[in-house]
Design a protein around this motif. Structure first.
Motif, PDB file in Angstrom:
ATOM      1  N   SER A 166      -4.688  17.698   8.652  1.00 27.35           N
ATOM      2  CA  SER A 166      -4.538  16.460   8.829  1.00 27.35           C
ATOM      3  C   SER A 166      -4.517  16.497   8.072  1.00 27.35           C
ATOM      4  O   SER A 166      -5.239  15.587   6.591  1.00 27.35           O
ATOM      5  CB  SER A 166      -5.008  16.155   9.753  1.00 27.35           C
ATOM      6  N   LEU A 167      -3.898  14.684   7.343  1.00 29.95           N
ATOM      7  CA  LEU A 167      -3.609  13.407   6.652  1.00 29.95           C
ATOM      8  C   LEU A 167      -3.131  12.491   7.347  1.00 29.95           C
ATOM      9  O   LEU A 167      -2.218  12.612   8.240  1.00 29.95           O
ATOM     10  CB  LEU A 167      -2.611  13.914   5.569  1.00 29.95           C
ATOM     11  N   ARG A 168      -3.217  11.505   7.578  1.00 29.18           N
ATOM     12  CA  ARG A 168      -2.824   9.892   7.455  1.00 29.18           C
ATOM     13  C   ARG A 168      -2.407   9.503   6.611  1.00 29.18           C
ATOM     14  O   ARG A 168      -3.914   8.675   5.211  1.00 29.18           O
ATOM     15  CB  ARG A 168      -4.426   9.503   8.004  1.00 29.18           C
ATOM     16  N   LEU A 169      -1.531   8.503   6.313  1.00 28.45           N
ATOM     17  CA  LEU A 169      -0.778   7.412   5.314  1.00 28.45           C
ATOM     18  C   LEU A 169      -0.833   6.729   5.875  1.00 28.45           C
ATOM     19  O   LEU A 169      -0.537   6.265   7.265  1.00 28.45           O
ATOM     20  CB  LEU A 169       0.925   7.910   4.799  1.00 28.45           C
ATOM     21  N   SER A 170      -1.231   5.587   4.715  1.00 27.08           N
ATOM     22  CA  SER A 170      -0.948   3.883   5.602  1.00 27.08           C
ATOM     23  C   SER A 170      -0.327   3.515   4.456  1.00 27.08           C
ATOM     24  O   SER A 170      -0.083   3.311   2.405  1.00 27.08           O
ATOM     25  CB  SER A 170      -2.114   3.765   5.672  1.00 27.08           C
ATOM     26  N   CYS A 171       0.657   2.197   4.164  1.00 24.76           N
ATOM     27  CA  CYS A 171       1.780   0.897   3.740  1.00 24.76           C
ATOM     28  C   CYS A 171       1.930   0.070   4.167  1.00 24.76           C
ATOM     29  O   CYS A 171       1.280  -0.337   5.551  1.00 24.76           O
ATOM     30  CB  CYS A 171       2.575   2.098   4.126  1.00 24.76           C
ATOM     31  N   THR A 172       1.626  -0.941   3.155  1.00 23.47           N
ATOM     32  CA  THR A 172       0.949  -2.213   3.611  1.00 23.47           C
ATOM     33  C   THR A 172       2.263  -2.988   2.667  1.00 23.47           C
ATOM     34  O   THR A 172       2.609  -3.213   1.428  1.00 23.47           O
ATOM     35  CB  THR A 172      -0.104  -2.647   2.898  1.00 23.47           C
ATOM     36  N   ALA A 173       3.297  -3.687   3.246  1.00 29.08           N
ATOM     37  CA  ALA A 173       3.484  -4.964   2.837  1.00 29.08           C
ATOM     38  C   ALA A 173       3.785  -5.924   2.311  1.00 29.08           C
ATOM     39  O   ALA A 173       2.229  -6.661   3.533  1.00 29.08           O
ATOM     40  CB  ALA A 173       5.268  -5.291   3.501  1.00 29.08           C
ATOM     41  N   SER A 174       3.174  -7.126   1.762  1.00 31.24           N
ATOM     42  CA  SER A 174       2.918  -8.045   1.443  1.00 31.24           C
ATOM     43  C   SER A 174       3.949  -8.755   0.572  1.00 31.24           C
ATOM     44  O   SER A 174       4.826  -8.282   0.034  1.00 31.24           O
ATOM     45  CB  SER A 174       1.261  -8.508   0.410  1.00 31.24           C
ATOM     46  N   GLY A 175       3.955  -9.954   1.107  1.00 32.76           N
ATOM     47  CA  GLY A 175       4.430 -11.518   0.032  1.00 32.76           C
ATOM     48  C   GLY A 175       6.440 -11.302   1.334  1.00 32.76           C
ATOM     49  O   GLY A 175       7.582 -11.911   0.164  1.00 32.76           O
ATOM     50  N   TYR A 176       6.451 -10.483   2.265  1.00 31.77           N
ATOM     51  CA  TYR A 176       7.843 -11.447   2.828  1.00 31.77           C
ATOM     52  C   TYR A 176       7.253 -11.778   3.830  1.00 31.77           C
ATOM     53  O   TYR A 176       6.343 -12.303   3.765  1.00 31.77           O
ATOM     54  CB  TYR A 176       7.734  -9.909   3.483  1.00 31.77           C
ATOM     55  N   THR A 177       8.881 -12.762   4.159  1.00 36.42           N
ATOM     56  CA  THR A 177       9.223 -14.263   4.768  1.00 36.42           C
ATOM     57  C   THR A 177       9.121 -13.658   6.545  1.00 36.42           C
ATOM     58  O   THR A 177       8.752 -14.959   7.330  1.00 36.42           O
ATOM     59  CB  THR A 177       9.490 -15.639   4.436  1.00 36.42           C
TER      60      THR A 177
END
Length: 124
Positions: free
Chosen positions: A17-28
């Motif tokens: 198993s693996l877990r991927l994460s993704c973060t977004a910044s700068g959106y309105t």
């Protein structure tokens, strides 16, 4: 400017198993879809899973149903992909993407912002 960054790739043996994460910044504003795509060498980029930000409705490619789970946080700026029972054919670069366009979830063309990708390698 919206910035998207993935983390959590790596190497694992088949069945792991693996877990991927993704973060977004700068959106309105909250996106319509948050999704994961992957691209293996010599193959086209394909949709793996997506989540509708406002409703939490999820979609999966047939090849990962029952093995992968996509989820989002309450602020709708982090999307994760839990990958279980990994197979060698899951080996690819995995990309996180955000769409403000809507429509059917899987075409890459509806996604406006992309991360740089993270490598997932599954050995047999």
């Amino acid at each position: 400017v919206v910035e998207v960054m993935e983390s959590g790739g790596g190497s694992v043996q088949a069945g792991g198993s693996l877990r991927l994460s993704c973060t977004a910044s700068g959106y309105t504003q909250i996106s319509i879809y948050m999704a994961w795509f992957r691209q293996a060498p010599g193959r086209e980029r394909e949709g793996v899973a997506a989540i509708v930000s406002r409703s939490g409705t999820t979609y999966y490619a047939d090849s990962v149903k029952g093995r992968f789970t996509i989820s989002q946080n309450g602020a709708k700026n982090i999307v994760s992909l839990q990958m279980n029972n990994l197979k060698p054919e899951d080996t690819a670069i995995y990309y996180c993407a955000f769409s403000y366009q809507g429509g059917f979830w899987s075409p890459p063309t509806i996604y406006d912002y992309w991360g740089q990708g993270t490598q997932v390698t599954v050995s047999s």
